[in-house]
Design a protein around this motif. Structure first.
Motif, mmCIF file in Angstrom:
data_model
loop_
_atom_site.group_PDB
_atom_site.id
_atom_site.type_symbol
_atom_site.label_atom_id
_atom_site.label_comp_id
_atom_site.label_asym_id
_atom_site.label_seq_id
_atom_site.Cartn_x
_atom_site.Cartn_y
_atom_site.Cartn_z
ATOM 1 N N LEU A 21 2.725 -7.879 4.195
ATOM 2 C CA LEU A 21 1.980 -6.655 3.933
ATOM 3 C C LEU A 21 2.919 -5.467 4.118
ATOM 4 O O LEU A 21 3.590 -5.345 5.144
ATOM 5 N N VAL A 22 2.970 -4.619 3.083
ATOM 6 C CA VAL A 22 3.901 -3.486 3.088
ATOM 7 C C VAL A 22 3.103 -2.191 3.075
ATOM 8 O O VAL A 22 2.236 -2.014 2.212
ATOM 9 N N GLY A 23 3.401 -1.292 4.004
ATOM 10 C CA GLY A 23 2.700 -0.006 4.029
ATOM 11 C C GLY A 23 3.680 1.143 4.129
ATOM 12 O O GLY A 23 4.556 1.143 4.993
ATOM 13 N N ALA A 24 3.526 2.128 3.230
ATOM 14 C CA ALA A 24 4.427 3.281 3.235
ATOM 15 C C ALA A 24 3.718 4.501 3.806
ATOM 16 O O ALA A 24 2.514 4.703 3.580
ATOM 17 N N SER A 25 4.468 5.292 4.541
ATOM 18 C CA SER A 25 4.004 6.585 5.059
ATOM 19 C C SER A 25 2.659 6.426 5.783
ATOM 20 O O SER A 25 2.542 5.606 6.693
ATOM 21 N N GLY A 26 1.617 7.152 5.346
ATOM 22 C CA GLY A 26 0.317 7.110 6.025
ATOM 23 C C GLY A 26 -0.380 5.775 5.922
ATOM 24 O O GLY A 26 -1.224 5.439 6.761
ATOM 25 N N LEU A 85 0.868 -1.182 0.000
ATOM 26 C CA LEU A 85 0.000 0.000 0.000
ATOM 27 C C LEU A 85 0.903 1.230 0.000
ATOM 28 O O LEU A 85 1.769 1.376 0.862
ATOM 29 N N GLN A 86 0.685 2.111 -0.987
ATOM 30 C CA GLN A 86 1.582 3.246 -1.176
ATOM 31 C C GLN A 86 1.192 4.424 -0.286
ATOM 32 O O GLN A 86 0.029 4.557 0.127
ATOM 33 N N GLY A 87 2.139 5.311 -0.072
ATOM 34 C CA GLY A 87 1.888 6.496 0.737
ATOM 35 C C GLY A 87 0.822 7.392 0.135
ATOM 36 O O GLY A 87 0.058 8.044 0.862
ATOM 37 N N ASP A 88 0.734 7.398 -1.205
ATOM 38 C CA ASP A 88 -0.262 8.264 -1.855
ATOM 39 C C ASP A 88 -1.581 7.539 -2.110
ATOM 40 O O ASP A 88 -2.492 8.098 -2.733
#
Lengths: 366, 216
Positions: free
Chosen positions: B94-99, B44-47
């Motif tokens: 599961l990968v999560g960036a920033s928010g 899941l990207q930060g944006d």
């Protein structure tokens, strides 16, 4: 101003000249042992006489300074030097394991009760041969190692480091530095690249093997860049290393210095091996100011010329105070790191004692 | 078509191309882009979008990398669990960036049946921009978690890393030197290397398997 005493652990016996690495076929373990004891006793005298700091430095494969790991020497000094700070000027961090350096300096800070000054250096160009490190990568390795060492000193939880040149999965050093967040850091800032880095990271700077004119120019650049980064360095942020010999008579001082070899042309460690020096220069090691950086490492002149260039303090306490005031006015340095001719027996000891008791208190007033 | 010499991605040749896809979760359509074979990484990207980063492209050489548009709404965590099922994923990292780190941690604290491990990239789940309700729950998360922080990041500063290490029972932090907030675009090789190592070995990634031998 403050005064630091820098005694090289110079091998006291005969050794080959004009070559690096220096072959060890004339080496005597007994002479080496005496040489190290001499260094320890000169430092002890300097501490008793009133020097503010004592200084150790890293050099390899040569008899002029047998301290390949200056932090080991500093470990001994933590137990014999009672008052002065112990300046590590320093470990050559691009060729070392930065985590080990952070650990060792923390040990020294703990063993000395928080008296350590952390100079983090790049070493001399030839020293990239020592542990087979590519000098082309020296500056980037250096910058990364400084940040890694700082993180190792200050991160309270285990952390991994995913760098360009260094990679660790988990770091959590014991002991930690006594000085918080960490001991004062100084780097060499003769080149504009180093001035930029010191200014951006709020580090102190030091100069060695240069002239007061060249150092002043580099220090002005550092202060200008620091202002751009929103801070103003103080004199205590600037160390200047030069030779020193203190005597009862000015002429005697100059004669002693000539007798000790201080007036003869000398190539110095870097320029001794032309093949190594030219290969290092080709690697881009010196940065964008290459001509100036190479020139300052070339041969030095006779004693009076060296006084003009601010490369030595020599003579009576009155004369030395005048020379020191001129350097302070030109450079704005707060610490003079004084490299002495260690091999002159009683003359060396008298010089240390006289400088410590008669000059240091007056330097404090400058 | 002639290769652009400045385009490193064009030169590698090893990286599979990302294919577009869409799944339906609770009546909403979620776009995704997927590439590669191997252990699954759902990112899941930060944006909140589905555009792969450079590090994710590198990881696709040895993993099934699915970059999923972030589920929205009141129960986004349940939506994410349904999305994993809809993508026919058995188990994944599961990968999560920033928010997006907040949602990833929330999902891992809920139905973790399809989640082996969690990777957080410059997470803002706790701290000034984070979710205060999440912080006390992190002690219950037993899954291995790797959290990456850039040493130049001002959004998720590396000084926040220690809080994750304190709160997570099986948390590991790695500082990525000279990266700001967009760690996996700025240091893609460094990011991909440590993520791949962690996906393969979890907490046993602490022991290197890289040979130090120079000449046999």
């Amino acid at each position: 101003m403050k005064a630091a005493l820098f005694c090289t652990t110079r091998y006291a016996g005969p050794a080959p000249k004009g070559v690096w690495p220096v072959p060890a076929h004339t080496y005597s373990p007994e002479i080496a042992q005496q040489s190290m004891q001499r260094t320890l006793s000169q430092f002890r005298l300097g501490d008793e006489a009133g020097f503010d700091w004592v200084t150790v430095a890293e050099h390899h494969f040569a008899p002029f300074s047998m301290s390949p790991n200056p932090l080991i020497l500093a470990g001994a000094l933590t137990q014999t030097i009672k008052r002065a700070k112990i300046a590590l000027l320093g470990p050559d961090i691009p060729i070392l394991n930065p985590v080990r350096v952070a650990e060792e300096i923390s040990m020294l800070d703990t063993m000395s009760g928080g008296r350590v000054i952390a100079g983090l250096m790049r070493g001399t160009p030839n020293e990239y041969v020592t542990y087979n490190v590519n000098p082309a990568e020296s500056r980037e390795r250096f910058k990364e190692a400084v940040q890694l060492i700082r993180a190792a000193w200050s991160e309270p939880q285990p952390f991994g480091w995913q760098g360009r040149f260094f990679q660790y999965r988990s770091i959590s050093i014991w002991p930690r530095p006594i000085q918080q967040p960490h001991p004062p850091i100084y780097i060499s800032a003769a080149s504009p690249e180093s001035g930029d880095f010191a200014a951006e990271n709020r580090l102190g700077i030091g100069f060695a093997f240069t002239t007061v004119q060249m150092a002043s120019k580099a220090a002005d650049y550092y202060r200008q860049r620091a202002n751009e980064f929103g801070w103003t360095p103080t004199p205590d942020n600037v160390i200047y290393r030069l030779g020193m010999h203190c005597t009862d008579d000015d002429e005697e001082g100059i004669e002693d210095m000539i007798a000790a070899g201080g007036g003869q042309p000398s190539l110095g460690l870097t320029m001794t091996n032309k093949a190594i020096e030219s290969a290092v220069a080709e690697s881009g090691y010196y940065g964008r100011d290459i001509d100036t950086q190479r020139a300052r490492l070339r041969s030095r002149g006779e004693v009076r010329d060296r006084i003009d260039k601010g490369q030595v303090l020599v003579g009576t306490p009155d004369t030395i105070i005048k020379q020191a005031r001129r350097i302070k006015d030109m450079l704005g340095c707060g610490i003079l790191d004084l490299s002495i001719a260690v091999q002159m027996g009683d003359k060396t000891l008298r010089s240390i004692e006289k400088f410590g008791t008669e000059v240091v208190p007056r330097l404090h007033e400058l | 078509m002639p290769k652009d010499p400045d385009d490193k991605q064009a030169d590698t040749g090893q990286e599979p191309a990302f294919a577009d896809g869409v799944i339906e979760v609770g009546g909403a359509r979620l776009r995704y882009r997927a590439a590669g074979d191997g252990p699954a990484l759902v990112c899941l990207q930060g944006d909140g979008g589905a555009t792969p980063t450079r590090a994710q492209a590198l990881l696709a050489a040895g993993h099934r990398v699915i970059v999923l548009e972030t589920p929205r709404g009141d129960d986004a965590a349940a939506g994410l669990s349904q999305a994993l099922a809809a993508l026919v994923i058995d188990r994944c990292t599961l990968v999560g960036a920033s928010g997006a780190a907040t949602l990833v941690l929330d999902a891992a604290l809920g139905d973790a049946s399809r989640i082996d491990a969690v990777v957080l990239v410059a997470p803002t789940a706790i701290g000034a921009n984070g979710d205060p309700a999440l912080e006390p729950r992190l002690a219950q998360l037993e899954l291995p978690v790797l959290a990456l922080f850039g040493t130049r990041d001002r959004v998720a500063p590396s000084t926040l890393a220690r809080r994750y290490r304190e709160l997570l029972p099986n948390g590991h932090i790695v500082l990525v030197y000279d990266a700001a907030h967009a760690i996996d675009s700025e240091r893609p090789e460094a990011t991909a290397e440590v993520v791949a190592d962690f996906v393969a070995h979890h907490e046993r990634f602490l022991v290197t398997r890289t040979s130090g031998m120079i000449h046999p």
